[in-house]
Design an enzyme around this catalytic site. Structure first.
Site, PDB file in Angstrom:
ATOM      1  N   GLU A 201       0.885  -1.181   0.000  1.00 45.52           N
ATOM      2  CA  GLU A 201       0.000   0.000   0.000  1.00 45.52           C
ATOM      3  C   GLU A 201       0.920   1.227   0.000  1.00 45.52           C
ATOM      4  O   GLU A 201       0.957   1.980  -0.957  1.00 45.52           O
ATOM      5  CB  GLU A 201      -0.906  -0.030   1.239  1.00 45.52           C
ATOM      6  N   ASP A 279     -12.416  -0.665   2.340  1.00 39.63           N
ATOM      7  CA  ASP A 279     -11.362  -0.466   3.343  1.00 39.63           C
ATOM      8  C   ASP A 279     -11.912   0.153   4.643  1.00 39.63           C
ATOM      9  O   ASP A 279     -12.204  -0.566   5.588  1.00 39.63           O
ATOM     10  CB  ASP A 279     -10.223   0.381   2.749  1.00 39.63           C
TER      11      ASP A 279
END
Ligand code: ADE
Ligand code: ZN
Length: 342
Positions: A201, A279
């Protein structure tokens, strides 16, 4: 965007594979629970809190996210939080969801593991009976904490093992490589948990290699930075490992500067098995359907692309094979029925 595509996104049966329950905490509910538990939040109002939702990186977000979790104390708090998310699932036609929770962000404050899991499970059972929504739990270790703390969490989880499908790894990625957790992942797998982890990420492609080789993960959470390494892309494809990609999260945490530059179309073109996820929807400005709408609009995706992404989310879920096939059949029926009218 075209009304027809928006309706298609709304109606298609979906699964969500990357969702932090603490990241679904809407400001209104946060304030209500803070008040009932007599805890002061460092914000005067919902509006002031919402104004703080401007992040220049992952850490900016995590600081606020952990502040929010501080108001969760009792079983009913975890139930309310989780049930609010299931209501959103129902509204969006999410038929299956794999929910991450961060036990250490609660147990470190003196809230017992049992309190957390019982509250979450009560909502899971209700969602199954009321809406027919299935769910699994992923216990995520916080990577900014020590290996010892992760081992302690593993130990605390064992009496509730039957309710937990997988382990994950989240929180501050930079300087907390997967290798730090190799031993606790090995022990977790021995207990029967499926290994998963956030990787690539903010961290480099090297962290994805480590998560694959050392933690032996079955799915990569995010994984954006695999695109830096052709050998890694090939490895991920050859080993049939899916990526749980989170477009609005990527935008808000500056993993991408613009959704028009979001790599999900490129990932699809490369043959990577990508899924779309929200998320931490309360913080990033949109639930799952909004994530689909945002990429459809910015990357010119059509119904067949959405269908492929949704199919991946059932295909790469951790459901038993028979349940997976049932969802895939329902999805195929939906697509065939709706495709005629497009
Ligand atoms: N915890 C909650 N959301 C996260 C994210 N996007 N990355 C790492 N840790 C998280
Ligand atoms: Zn995440």
């Amino acid at each position: 965007m075209k009304q027809k595509l928006q309706t298609f996104i709304q109606n298609i049966p979906k699964a969500e594979l990357h969702l932090h329950i603490e990241g679904t905490f809407e400001p209104e509910l946060m304030f209500a629970i803070a008040q009932r538990n007599k805890i002061d939040l460092p914000y005067k109002s919902v509006e002031e809190l919402k104004k703080a939702y401007q992040f220049s990186c992952l850490q900016d977000f995590l600081d606020i996210y952990y502040t929010g979790t501080n108001v969760l104390l009792k079983e009913e708090d975890f139930y309310d939080l989780t049930m609010a998310y299931f209501e959103k699932c129902h509204e969006q036609n999410i038929r299956h969801t794999e929910i991450m929770f961060d036990p250490q962000s609660h147990t470190d404050r003196g809230v017992s593991f049992e309190t957390v899991i019982k509250g979450i499970n009560q909502a899971r059972n209700e969602a199954q009976s009321k809406y027919g929504i299935s769910s699994l739990l992923i216990m995520s270790y916080l990577r900014h904490l020590s290996e010892e703390s992760a081992f302690e969490t593993l130990k605390q989880s064992l009496p509730f093992k039957e309710h937990i499908k997988a382990v994950g790894l989240d929180s501050s990625e930079k300087d907390n490589p997967p290798s730090k957790f190799e031993r606790v992942f090995q022990a977790s797998v021995q207990e029967g948990y499926v290994p998963l982890a956030h990787a690539g990420e903010e961290g480099s492609s090297e962290y994805i290699w480590e998560a694959l080789k050392l933690l032996k993960i079955h799915r990569i959470d995010h994984g954006n930075r695999c695109l830096e390494d052709r050998n890694l892309i090939d490895y991920i494809i050859q080993n049939d490992i899916a990526l749980t990609v989170c477009p609005l999260s990527n935008l808000e945490l500056k993993v991408v500067t613009d959704l028009k530059q979001h790599p999900i179309r490129q990932m699809l073109n490369l043959g990577l098995k990508v899924t779309v996820n929200s998320d931490d929807p309360a913080y990033f400005g949109g639930q799952l359907n909004k994530n689909f709408e945002a990429i459809a609009e910015n990357l010119n995706l059509g119904e067949s692309d959405i269908y492929e992404l949704v199919r991946n989310s059932f295909q790469y879920s951790l459901l038993p094979e028979t349940e997976k096939q049932k969802h895939l059949k329902d999805l195929e029926n939906f697509y065939q029925k709706n495709f005629f009218f497009l």
